[in-house]
Design a protein around this motif. Structure first.
Motif, short mmCIF file in Angstrom:
data_model
loop_
_atom_site.label_atom_id
_atom_site.label_comp_id
_atom_site.label_asym_id
_atom_site.label_seq_id
_atom_site.Cartn_x
_atom_site.Cartn_y
_atom_site.Cartn_z
N SER A 195 0.84 -1.18 0.00
CA SER A 195 0.00 0.00 0.00
C SER A 195 0.88 1.24 0.00
CB SER A 195 -0.95 -0.02 1.21
OG SER A 195 -2.06 0.83 0.98
N GLY A 196 0.26 2.41 0.18
CA GLY A 196 0.97 3.65 -0.06
C GLY A 196 1.31 4.51 1.13
N LEU A 197 1.21 3.98 2.37
CA LEU A 197 1.58 4.68 3.60
C LEU A 197 0.71 5.91 3.87
CD1 LEU A 197 3.84 4.06 5.75
CD2 LEU A 197 5.06 6.03 4.82
N ALA A 198 -0.40 6.05 3.14
CA ALA A 198 -1.27 7.21 3.35
C ALA A 198 -2.14 7.02 4.58
CB ALA A 198 -2.15 7.44 2.12
N GLN A 199 -2.85 8.07 4.95
CA GLN A 199 -3.81 7.96 6.04
C GLN A 199 -4.99 7.10 5.62
OE1 GLN A 199 -4.06 12.39 6.49
NE2 GLN A 199 -3.90 11.94 8.67
N GLY A 200 -5.74 6.63 6.59
CA GLY A 200 -6.98 5.93 6.29
C GLY A 200 -6.78 4.47 5.97
N ILE A 201 -7.25 4.05 4.79
CA ILE A 201 -7.24 2.64 4.40
C ILE A 201 -5.82 2.10 4.34
CG2 ILE A 201 -7.78 1.01 2.56
CD1 ILE A 201 -10.26 1.98 4.11
N ASP A 202 -4.89 2.85 3.74
CA ASP A 202 -3.50 2.39 3.66
C ASP A 202 -2.96 2.10 5.05
OD1 ASP A 202 -3.94 3.19 1.04
OD2 ASP A 202 -2.06 4.28 0.85
N GLN A 203 -3.17 3.03 5.94
CA GLN A 203 -2.67 2.90 7.31
C GLN A 203 -3.22 1.65 7.98
OE1 GLN A 203 -3.79 6.22 9.74
NE2 GLN A 203 -2.75 5.47 11.57
#
Length: 378
Positions: free
Chosen positions: A155-163
């Motif tokens: 995943s992309g280390l972003a907030q929300g679903i990635d996290q």
């Protein structure tokens, strides 16, 4: 700790620096010159001009051949050496084989953590940066289940679903984060602890961007092609109609990857993006096992993973030195003998003998005329 960079790696990094992360510019130079060392010589500016390189790349080329330009690049190299645990170019044996078919693959990957994680079977889980609590829980549950089965969650280390996906997969030490900045930065900054956990607990954090690359908006859609390219399939856990995760899904479809979408309430704005994907042909799933079934992974491989969801490193067989190069070429979806012969430059009889050895060691599997990995090895 990063091994000393090879001359070929330094040349690839140099060109990547000069073309300012331009994939088109890099490929154009690479296609024209038999050696990147030739392309970087000071007298090659007229050739770069004739090839139609962007004026900013031409200017950067000229600056590079000044004392100040050389110093600037040396500082960049020092940062790479200080911040990276591994650097991979397309010519390196450990470069992820699943990215090689794509013309827009990153020419250089900078990484922290375990480079071998990139060679493991991966499933991407992506979604909204501002999901509902239900969406976060769904992403967590799917990532927990799939990582327990032996898959790395990308995943992309972003907030929300990635996290949520990263946090769940960390429970089984199986997650990979693809960043939209240089390794010297973390975005969002509050994920510094999560990033450190990924690096220290069997995962990897990677980027195609050089040090000092800031979190610009255009970098995040671009990194999505790496998330999908590394993965066997992409699961969109929850997304609105304007979610960036829809770009990942579109890229995955263009790459020929399976795209899965988890449905939600028909009146919920959080789910409209997933519903749109389903209308466009994404596979509706409400349990992670359905993704494994639709990916049609070899039954023998799945059974082995189920029997050893937490395999001890000591139990993994060593790859004999003479088989290491071939084993690195194998992926989790399968390649024909002709494809492997082309990649390894070996004749069919020698290659068949080596593949048989890998099968006997439990490191390879033949399925429907294709050869694929069935264990990681070490």
């Amino acid at each position: 700790m990063l091994n000393p960079l090879s001359q070929a790696q330094i040349e690839a990094i140099t060109l990547w620096h000069l073309v300012q992360h331009s994939l088109a510019g890099f490929r154009k130079i690479q296609a024209h010159y038999p050696s990147l060392a030739d392309a970087l010589q000071a007298g090659q500016l007229p050739v770069w001009q004739a090839l139609g390189l962007h004026k900013s790349h031409l200017q950067r080329f000229q600056e590079f051949h000044t004392a100040q330009g050389r110093q600037q690049f040396q500082r960049c190299l020092q940062q790479i050496q200080q911040q990276s645990d591994f650097v991979l170019t397309c010519a390196d044996a450990d470069y992820p084989q699943q990215l090689l078919p794509y013309c827009d693959r990153p020419p250089v990957i900078f990484g922290q953590g375990d480079a071998q994680a990139l060679l493991q079977p991966q499933i991407a889980i992506v979604g909204s940066r501002k999901p509902s609590p239900h969406g976060c829980q769904t992403a967590y549950d799917f990532a927990f289940y799939l990582s327990e089965q032996g898959f790395y969650i990308c995943s992309g280390l972003a907030q929300g679903i990635d996290q949520a996906a990263h946090q769940a997969a960390l429970k089984h030490r199986r997650t990979i984060a693809v960043m939209g900045t240089g390794l010297d930065q973390t975005y969002p900054p509050q994920h510094q602890g999560l990033r450190r956990d990924i690096q220290e607990r069997g995962g990897a954090v990677i980027s195609e961007f050089l040090p000092q690359t800031r979190p610009l908006p255009q970098h995040f859609p671009r990194r999505n092609r790496i998330v999908s390219g590394l993965s066997l399939g992409v699961i969109v856990a929850e997304a609105g109609l304007k979610s960036g995760s829809l770009i990942t899904a579109k890229t995955a479809a263009e790459q020929g990857k399976a795209v899965f979408a988890i449905p939600g309430h028909i009146y919920g704005e959080f789910h409209q993006g997933c519903h749109q994907l389903i209308r466009e042909g994404a596979i509706l799933i409400d349990h992670p096992q359905q993704a494994l079934e639709d990916l049609a992974l070899p039954a023998q491989w799945q059974a082995a993973q189920l029997q050893a969801a937490e395999p001890a490193a000591a139990d993994e067989p060593d790859v004999p030195e003479h088989l290491h190069e071939l084993h690195q070429q194998l992926d989790w979806t399968g390649q024909t003998l002709d494809q492997l012969a082309q990649r390894t430059q070996q004749d069919a009889p020698a290659l068949t003998a080596q593949l048989m050895e890998l099968e006997l060691l439990g490191l390879a599997l033949q399925q429907a005329g294709c050869y694929l990995r069935c264990r990681a090895g070490k």
